[in-house]
Design a protein around this motif. Structure first.
Motif, mmCIF file in Angstrom:
data_model
loop_
_atom_site.group_PDB
_atom_site.id
_atom_site.type_symbol
_atom_site.label_atom_id
_atom_site.label_comp_id
_atom_site.label_asym_id
_atom_site.label_seq_id
_atom_site.Cartn_x
_atom_site.Cartn_y
_atom_site.Cartn_z
ATOM 1 N N VAL A 150 0.819 -1.342 -0.071
ATOM 2 C CA VAL A 150 -0.005 -0.022 0.024
ATOM 3 C C VAL A 150 0.792 1.247 -0.088
ATOM 4 C CG1 VAL A 150 -1.956 1.175 1.096
ATOM 5 C CG2 VAL A 150 -1.743 -1.340 1.300
ATOM 6 N N SER A 201 -3.839 3.820 -2.321
ATOM 7 C CA SER A 201 -4.091 2.518 -2.956
ATOM 8 C C SER A 201 -4.769 1.662 -2.128
ATOM 9 C CB SER A 201 -2.750 1.903 -3.660
ATOM 10 O OG SER A 201 -1.889 1.667 -2.526
ATOM 11 N N ARG A 202 -5.522 0.661 -2.583
ATOM 12 C CA ARG A 202 -5.997 -0.339 -1.622
ATOM 13 C C ARG A 202 -5.106 -1.482 -1.412
ATOM 14 N NH1 ARG A 202 -11.514 -0.057 -1.160
ATOM 15 N NH2 ARG A 202 -12.587 1.601 -2.122
#
Length: 215
Positions: A150, A201-202
């Protein structure tokens, strides 16, 4: 509070029976206030959850759920990028600290007027992410990092409040760390320790993940 598969929570506390609370249906919202932010939220459907929390806390409270964390509450617009949001957290999605900075702070406390209050544990600062292996205060200069898979933006240093002076185990309140932060870590009018994070971001981060400084 323990997160359960499907989004519910299991509440437990000393001297009480655990309670499982499912995700409520979004049948209407109520206004809640988080510091100075006002936001809409959904109440737990079963009054048992409100009663359980009220009995343990000794106050009339209600348990609320953030049904739409993607739009309900924006990050402080002074530091946010378009579309960045936060749920019920203080002001940003995550807070990062480093063990080296805590060691440096405790060294300063030991040299000050309230040395008997130190060394302080990391839980005084209530971080989500603790990084080891850096120089003290290295996080001051970070603007973008990766933790495992991430990527995070580092929008601002965290200004600390009086909660940091409260022992998390005994509820006793002292003068540290604010006394020492006021002498050594007063930046832009705030007493700072740690950095706020916004994910770009995931993904999932885990204990032991490598941390990469990108900018």
């Amino acid at each position: 509070a323990e997160l359960l598969p499907g989004g519910g929570v299991r509440l437990s506390a000393p001297g009480t029976d655990p309670l499982t609370v499912p995700v409520p249906r979004t049948v209407g919202t109520v206004p809640v206030e988080i510091f100075r932010d006002k936001v809409e939220a959904v109440l737990a459907e079963d009054d048992t959850a409100h009663a359980w929390c009220s009995a343990y806390l000794g106050a009339d409270v209600r348990l609320a759920f953030m049904d739409d964390p993607g739009t309900r509450r924006p990050v402080d617009p002074e530091y946010a990028l378009p579309g960045e949001t936060v749920s019920f957290a203080d002001g940003y999605p995550l807070l990062l600290t480093t063990t080296a900075s805590l060691d440096a702070l405790n060294s300063l406390i030991a040299q000050g007027d309230h040395a008997q209050e130190g060394p302080l544990p990391m839980n005084r600062f209530r971080p989500n992410v603790v990084v080891s292996g850096t120089a003290a205060w290295a996080e001051d200069d970070w603007s973008r990092i990766a933790i495992g898979e991430v990527t995070f933006r580092v929008p601002k240093k965290c200004g600390r409040c009086v909660v940091t002076t409260t022992d998390q185990a005994t509820a006793e309140r002292g003068r540290e760390p604010l006394h020492t932060l006021g002498r050594h870590r007063r930046l832009d009018g705030k007493l700072v320790f740690g950095q706020n994070l916004v994910p770009l971001s995931r993904g999932t981060i885990r204990v032991g993940d490598p941390v990469t400084i990108l900018d």
